[in-house]
Design a protein around this motif. Sequence first.
Motif, PDB file in Angstrom:
ATOM      1  N   TYR A 284      -7.618  -9.288  -4.376  1.00  0.00           N
ATOM      2  CA  TYR A 284      -6.436  -8.555  -4.823  1.00  0.00           C
ATOM      3  C   TYR A 284      -5.154  -9.167  -4.260  1.00  0.00           C
ATOM      4  O   TYR A 284      -4.124  -9.182  -4.940  1.00  0.00           O
ATOM      5  CB  TYR A 284      -6.565  -7.086  -4.443  1.00  0.00           C
ATOM      6  CG  TYR A 284      -7.738  -6.414  -5.113  1.00  0.00           C
ATOM      7  CD1 TYR A 284      -7.748  -6.198  -6.487  1.00  0.00           C
ATOM      8  CD2 TYR A 284      -8.860  -6.032  -4.381  1.00  0.00           C
ATOM      9  CE1 TYR A 284      -8.827  -5.602  -7.119  1.00  0.00           C
ATOM     10  CE2 TYR A 284      -9.945  -5.439  -5.002  1.00  0.00           C
ATOM     11  CZ  TYR A 284      -9.931  -5.226  -6.372  1.00  0.00           C
ATOM     12  OH  TYR A 284     -11.004  -4.648  -7.002  1.00  0.00           O
ATOM     13  N   LYS A 285      -5.221  -9.679  -3.038  1.00  0.00           N
ATOM     14  CA  LYS A 285      -4.048 -10.356  -2.465  1.00  0.00           C
ATOM     15  C   LYS A 285      -3.713 -11.609  -3.284  1.00  0.00           C
ATOM     16  O   LYS A 285      -2.551 -11.839  -3.639  1.00  0.00           O
ATOM     17  CB  LYS A 285      -4.305 -10.733  -1.010  1.00  0.00           C
ATOM     18  CG  LYS A 285      -4.353  -9.557  -0.055  1.00  0.00           C
ATOM     19  CD  LYS A 285      -4.172  -9.987   1.398  1.00  0.00           C
ATOM     20  CE  LYS A 285      -5.275 -10.899   1.865  1.00  0.00           C
ATOM     21  NZ  LYS A 285      -5.139 -11.229   3.301  1.00  0.00           N
ATOM     22  N   ASN A 286      -4.737 -12.394  -3.576  1.00  0.00           N
ATOM     23  CA  ASN A 286      -4.506 -13.616  -4.353  1.00  0.00           C
ATOM     24  C   ASN A 286      -4.072 -13.299  -5.780  1.00  0.00           C
ATOM     25  O   ASN A 286      -3.240 -14.004  -6.364  1.00  0.00           O
ATOM     26  CB  ASN A 286      -5.774 -14.466  -4.368  1.00  0.00           C
ATOM     27  CG  ASN A 286      -6.081 -15.070  -3.013  1.00  0.00           C
ATOM     28  OD1 ASN A 286      -5.184 -15.219  -2.179  1.00  0.00           O
ATOM     29  ND2 ASN A 286      -7.332 -15.406  -2.783  1.00  0.00           N
ATOM     30  N   PHE A 287      -4.658 -12.259  -6.340  1.00  0.00           N
ATOM     31  CA  PHE A 287      -4.283 -11.837  -7.690  1.00  0.00           C
ATOM     32  C   PHE A 287      -2.818 -11.428  -7.729  1.00  0.00           C
ATOM     33  O   PHE A 287      -2.082 -11.787  -8.659  1.00  0.00           O
ATOM     34  CB  PHE A 287      -5.171 -10.670  -8.126  1.00  0.00           C
ATOM     35  CG  PHE A 287      -4.925 -10.206  -9.540  1.00  0.00           C
ATOM     36  CD1 PHE A 287      -5.686 -10.700 -10.582  1.00  0.00           C
ATOM     37  CD2 PHE A 287      -3.932  -9.274  -9.835  1.00  0.00           C
ATOM     38  CE1 PHE A 287      -5.471 -10.269 -11.885  1.00  0.00           C
ATOM     39  CE2 PHE A 287      -3.707  -8.852 -11.119  1.00  0.00           C
ATOM     40  CZ  PHE A 287      -4.482  -9.344 -12.154  1.00  0.00           C
ATOM     41  N   SER A 294      -0.233 -18.866  -9.785  1.00  0.00           N
ATOM     42  CA  SER A 294      -1.514 -19.075 -10.458  1.00  0.00           C
ATOM     43  C   SER A 294      -2.630 -18.760  -9.485  1.00  0.00           C
ATOM     44  O   SER A 294      -2.489 -18.938  -8.277  1.00  0.00           O
ATOM     45  CB  SER A 294      -1.654 -20.528 -10.955  1.00  0.00           C
ATOM     46  OG  SER A 294      -1.718 -21.426  -9.864  1.00  0.00           O
ATOM     47  N   TYR A 295      -3.732 -18.276 -10.033  1.00  0.00           N
ATOM     48  CA  TYR A 295      -4.888 -17.952  -9.211  1.00  0.00           C
ATOM     49  C   TYR A 295      -6.139 -18.105 -10.057  1.00  0.00           C
ATOM     50  O   TYR A 295      -6.276 -17.479 -11.099  1.00  0.00           O
ATOM     51  CB  TYR A 295      -4.777 -16.522  -8.657  1.00  0.00           C
ATOM     52  CG  TYR A 295      -6.013 -16.031  -7.931  1.00  0.00           C
ATOM     53  CD1 TYR A 295      -6.710 -16.846  -7.042  1.00  0.00           C
ATOM     54  CD2 TYR A 295      -6.498 -14.740  -8.142  1.00  0.00           C
ATOM     55  CE1 TYR A 295      -7.841 -16.401  -6.380  1.00  0.00           C
ATOM     56  CE2 TYR A 295      -7.633 -14.277  -7.481  1.00  0.00           C
ATOM     57  CZ  TYR A 295      -8.298 -15.105  -6.605  1.00  0.00           C
ATOM     58  OH  TYR A 295      -9.421 -14.657  -5.946  1.00  0.00           O
ATOM     59  N   TYR A 395       8.353  -5.780  -5.593  1.00  0.00           N
ATOM     60  CA  TYR A 395       7.213  -6.680  -5.824  1.00  0.00           C
ATOM     61  C   TYR A 395       7.237  -7.848  -4.846  1.00  0.00           C
ATOM     62  O   TYR A 395       6.206  -8.193  -4.247  1.00  0.00           O
ATOM     63  CB  TYR A 395       7.246  -7.203  -7.266  1.00  0.00           C
ATOM     64  CG  TYR A 395       6.203  -8.266  -7.557  1.00  0.00           C
ATOM     65  CD1 TYR A 395       4.879  -7.917  -7.810  1.00  0.00           C
ATOM     66  CD2 TYR A 395       6.554  -9.615  -7.570  1.00  0.00           C
ATOM     67  CE1 TYR A 395       3.927  -8.889  -8.071  1.00  0.00           C
ATOM     68  CE2 TYR A 395       5.610 -10.599  -7.825  1.00  0.00           C
ATOM     69  CZ  TYR A 395       4.301 -10.225  -8.074  1.00  0.00           C
ATOM     70  OH  TYR A 395       3.359 -11.194  -8.325  1.00  0.00           O
ATOM     71  N   VAL A 396       8.417  -8.446  -4.680  1.00  0.00           N
ATOM     72  CA  VAL A 396       8.553  -9.586  -3.769  1.00  0.00           C
ATOM     73  C   VAL A 396       8.269  -9.160  -2.331  1.00  0.00           C
ATOM     74  O   VAL A 396       7.550  -9.845  -1.586  1.00  0.00           O
ATOM     75  CB  VAL A 396       9.951 -10.220  -3.891  1.00  0.00           C
ATOM     76  CG1 VAL A 396      10.131 -11.318  -2.856  1.00  0.00           C
ATOM     77  CG2 VAL A 396      10.160 -10.766  -5.299  1.00  0.00           C
ATOM     78  N   PHE A 397       8.812  -8.015  -1.942  1.00  0.00           N
ATOM     79  CA  PHE A 397       8.624  -7.525  -0.575  1.00  0.00           C
ATOM     80  C   PHE A 397       7.140  -7.303  -0.268  1.00  0.00           C
ATOM     81  O   PHE A 397       6.625  -7.738   0.769  1.00  0.00           O
ATOM     82  CB  PHE A 397       9.410  -6.229  -0.360  1.00  0.00           C
ATOM     83  CG  PHE A 397       9.150  -5.565   0.965  1.00  0.00           C
ATOM     84  CD1 PHE A 397       9.713  -6.077   2.129  1.00  0.00           C
ATOM     85  CD2 PHE A 397       8.321  -4.451   1.044  1.00  0.00           C
ATOM     86  CE1 PHE A 397       9.464  -5.480   3.353  1.00  0.00           C
ATOM     87  CE2 PHE A 397       8.073  -3.840   2.261  1.00  0.00           C
ATOM     88  CZ  PHE A 397       8.634  -4.368   3.420  1.00  0.00           C
ATOM     89  N   LEU A 398       6.438  -6.639  -1.190  1.00  0.00           N
ATOM     90  CA  LEU A 398       5.011  -6.394  -0.989  1.00  0.00           C
ATOM     91  C   LEU A 398       4.216  -7.700  -0.988  1.00  0.00           C
ATOM     92  O   LEU A 398       3.247  -7.864  -0.237  1.00  0.00           O
ATOM     93  CB  LEU A 398       4.478  -5.457  -2.078  1.00  0.00           C
ATOM     94  CG  LEU A 398       4.988  -4.015  -2.039  1.00  0.00           C
ATOM     95  CD1 LEU A 398       4.464  -3.236  -3.241  1.00  0.00           C
ATOM     96  CD2 LEU A 398       4.558  -3.333  -0.743  1.00  0.00           C
ATOM     97  N   GLY A 399       4.641  -8.626  -1.837  1.00  0.00           N
ATOM     98  CA  GLY A 399       3.954  -9.907  -1.902  1.00  0.00           C
ATOM     99  C   GLY A 399       4.066 -10.697  -0.614  1.00  0.00           C
ATOM    100  O   GLY A 399       3.132 -11.390  -0.214  1.00  0.00           O
ATOM    101  N   LEU A 400       5.213 -10.609   0.055  1.00  0.00           N
ATOM    102  CA  LEU A 400       5.438 -11.356   1.299  1.00  0.00           C
ATOM    103  C   LEU A 400       4.921 -10.622   2.531  1.00  0.00           C
ATOM    104  O   LEU A 400       4.862 -11.203   3.606  1.00  0.00           O
ATOM    105  CB  LEU A 400       6.936 -11.645   1.458  1.00  0.00           C
ATOM    106  CG  LEU A 400       7.550 -12.567   0.397  1.00  0.00           C
ATOM    107  CD1 LEU A 400       9.050 -12.663   0.601  1.00  0.00           C
ATOM    108  CD2 LEU A 400       6.915 -13.950   0.433  1.00  0.00           C
ATOM    109  N   THR A 401       4.563  -9.364   2.371  1.00  0.00           N
ATOM    110  CA  THR A 401       4.095  -8.585   3.533  1.00  0.00           C
ATOM    111  C   THR A 401       2.643  -8.147   3.339  1.00  0.00           C
ATOM    112  O   THR A 401       1.709  -8.805   3.801  1.00  0.00           O
ATOM    113  CB  THR A 401       4.997  -7.359   3.757  1.00  0.00           C
ATOM    114  OG1 THR A 401       5.079  -6.595   2.534  1.00  0.00           O
ATOM    115  CG2 THR A 401       6.397  -7.793   4.172  1.00  0.00           C
ATOM    116  N   GLY A 409       4.257 -21.507  -3.104  1.00  0.00           N
ATOM    117  CA  GLY A 409       5.277 -21.342  -4.129  1.00  0.00           C
ATOM    118  C   GLY A 409       5.643 -19.920  -4.458  1.00  0.00           C
ATOM    119  O   GLY A 409       6.601 -19.704  -5.206  1.00  0.00           O
ATOM    120  N   PHE A 410       4.939 -18.942  -3.911  1.00  0.00           N
ATOM    121  CA  PHE A 410       5.239 -17.552  -4.273  1.00  0.00           C
ATOM    122  C   PHE A 410       6.675 -17.189  -3.927  1.00  0.00           C
ATOM    123  O   PHE A 410       7.381 -16.577  -4.737  1.00  0.00           O
ATOM    124  CB  PHE A 410       4.272 -16.592  -3.573  1.00  0.00           C
ATOM    125  CG  PHE A 410       4.601 -15.144  -3.828  1.00  0.00           C
ATOM    126  CD1 PHE A 410       4.214 -14.531  -5.007  1.00  0.00           C
ATOM    127  CD2 PHE A 410       5.317 -14.392  -2.903  1.00  0.00           C
ATOM    128  CE1 PHE A 410       4.525 -13.197  -5.258  1.00  0.00           C
ATOM    129  CE2 PHE A 410       5.637 -13.065  -3.138  1.00  0.00           C
ATOM    130  CZ  PHE A 410       5.234 -12.467  -4.322  1.00  0.00           C
TER     131      PHE A 410
END
Length: 892
Positions: A284-287, A294-295, A395-401, A409-410
């Motif tokens: 789920y993290k990678n997704f 890309s994943y 979305y960005v905040f959750l993705g980085l934390t 590249g995220f």
Amino acid sequence: MNTELKNIDNRRRLIIYYAAYTLVFAVLFFLCFQIHLLINDKSLLNYVDSFNMHYNSYIEAGRLFRAFFKSGIQQWEPNIGYGTDIFDCMGGYFIDPLYLVTLWIPERFSEPVFNAIVVFRLYLAGISFSILSLKRGNQYYSTFCGTIVYTFSACAYIGLNQSSFIMPMYVLPILIMGADELYEKKKPTLYVLMLAYFALSSFYFVYMFAIMLVCYCLLKWILTDKDKRTFKDLIKKVISFLLYSVWSAFIAAFALVPAALIMRNMGRLGLRRYVPALYDFTYYKNFYQGYITSYNMLERDGMIGISAVAFLSLIVLFMISRKELRRLKIEIILMTLGLLIPFVGYIFNGRNYPANRWSFFYILVLAYMTTVILPEIRDLSKNRKLAVILVTVLYVFLGLTVFDAGISGFAVIAAFALVLGVAMMFSHKCPKKTYQYICVAITCVSVILPAYFKYSNTTSLSMMYLVPSGKGYQLLTEDNGMVLINELEVNDGTRYNHSKTVKQYRNTSMLTGKSGVNFYYNMYNDYVDRFHQSIGLNTNPCNFNYDGLDNRSELMALMGVNYYLINDDTLMLPVGYSTDNGKSYQQYKLLTSEYKNSLFTLFDQNISEEEFNNLSPVEKQEVLMKACVTDIAGNSGDAVTKGLEGNELSYTVTCDDGNEISDGVIKVAKEKTGFVMTFDEQCDAEIYFSIQNLDKNEINPINYYVRASGRYNGEDVPELSNYLIGATYANHMYGGKHDWMLNAGRTTSPVNQLYITFDAPGNYSFECMKLYKRDVKSIESNIAGLDHGVTDLVLATDKVSFNSTTGSKKYLLMTIPYSDGWTAYDNGEKAVILHGDIGFMALELTPGEHHIELKYDRPGAKAGALISLVSLAGFIAYSVVTRKKHDGVKVR
């Protein structure tokens, strides 16, 4: 504007549109992929499947196309594995019209042409999407943006490595058009013909489409206004789709019927599979991060990854509450959930193992959503635009934390999405034309960025697994000693094998025209796999991938292996081979057996499969040299099984520190540790380690290595060293294999210990564990005692003939894989073909002279072809009649 002028204007717009798309596609392909390939000197060929399977098959398809004009259709190929049906392995390649180009292209230019076909397929995906979108009335610029999103999504990344996976991308939009026409206007032609073509090219993907089509049409009906839908109408539509789908299947029957016949026997389809309720959190993290980068989901050829433009469009979609967008929202929600639930991937993959290769459906919907939403963004209210920015920030905040999976590249792509979100605030101030050009420009940039982070890292697996540019054909035909194999003149069909130290690409024997014991295709002969499993052969944990005979001297002789390729003179060779008897090229040597091994062996006695299965693995191997195993009652009594028990070695076990063996469980505390098995001194023997019902109790890692190394009083004996690869049922390559007999090797120096180590710590359950020896003198006696007794052998297209004279009743083993497609004639009379040694064929011969002919005709091919011809003719007639009927109505 009158109709004629309007049509001229539309044609002019379409010409400009497709010309612009062609130019932009070329530029984007270069910036997304080609520039990275040039920098790293790589081609589009991935070592795993694209190179070993698809590129090989492309070359072979060209050969068979050319041979067709000289000698007709060839159905059976002796040089794929032990021999197999060509169409079972390569059927889809003959249906693809793009492969017809191989008729005129010399093989030495095959790599650039194959790469060009891959690129052209990707180009067709954009054309196909454009046709669908424009037909539905979407604007040209937004269709262009959606096309870019679709064509250069992460799905394309898998397609570049699995070239056949691009085909659904350009077939699917046209199929959707056909389904729409059938649903709304009851016009079946496009649907039936495209579905039939899809089935011919890939019944695997057709299965996925069938599931998705049901969901698509059902949702479409549910969301129809209540006053316009009735249950009666639903039944009519269901019946209509069912009938026309069956008609499509009948048209494709000449490919589907034979495929169904072989698939019903494939053991891999009925295996227990690991299907958890949810994926591991890492997935789920990678997704989450891979959604805009890309994943490759679970490394199973299913890619997720959309552009920043598509991501912002997705947020905007759920900010708009218009009724006509309901279906898009529901489709996206359901598909997203499907990608997050393993059971859905399991169902879409034919109840085999969870795999999200159906993600191209999802990408199609997201690309179409982008097409629909982009025109809406410009006129979106300020509050909604602000809401889009806030959702993006979240979305960005959750993705980085919370969801930090470290995907390259995220942060950059997320920052780009934020910049686009802020720029949206001012989009209403742009002139309409300017806004459209900006949309196209930022869409192009948004697909370049993920590709850059995917392929710019020269040490990434994406680059490491790619074949060096321009080296593909050379690697297959010249490298790794293949020059020596190509020089062989083999008219008797005998085979070659190679040591584990020689890197051989899979399916290369197909291109050499010399039979080698290696195979790698998804469709396989299950009888061969049953033979491998019956003797615990150490090849590969999956069913459809095997390579060699684990250097078992007796098996190599029985299977007609006369040539052995090595690259190390210090190796201990199988019995019958010497470095003095062979040819050399660079560091490679091709050795010839001193025995004249053959594909055919005569036995006085036979033993039933039931009796055979009651023997130990090493007893089975010796019995194979003395009698033919058949599917009828044996005539040998206990004559061939006497004295076999003398091969077992008594041993004592000493575990490494922290390890323990008790109650059928091996507890390994540390990687690359295990236990020592000490036995009476042995010399001039092959040493075997047998372990039955071996399984790793933990599912991770999904692969485990068991290594056997020889020792003499604690000192290494380099001659004895080998390993086996096991797989847990969580591995998608799991083949249900748990019984192994590992040939540690042949030794001429004293040995009294075998050190067994496990690469991964954990608990390994087993039923029994034994050591065996096979004395070289006994092996030599068994090989020399084989009675081949076949003369005047002729191997022709789909035909084998030879003579044999017997003084008494004999059982003739033919190490050609068993298939219902073979028919045998003994002196012109039809003969019964028996299962020989489980995986092969055998004949019962009476005393006297015999002229044997074997003829191959693909099972189900004639019946399927007849069904196809009748169904196609019927559909053409039906189409003509209904068209005239409709034309008549219009005239009246």
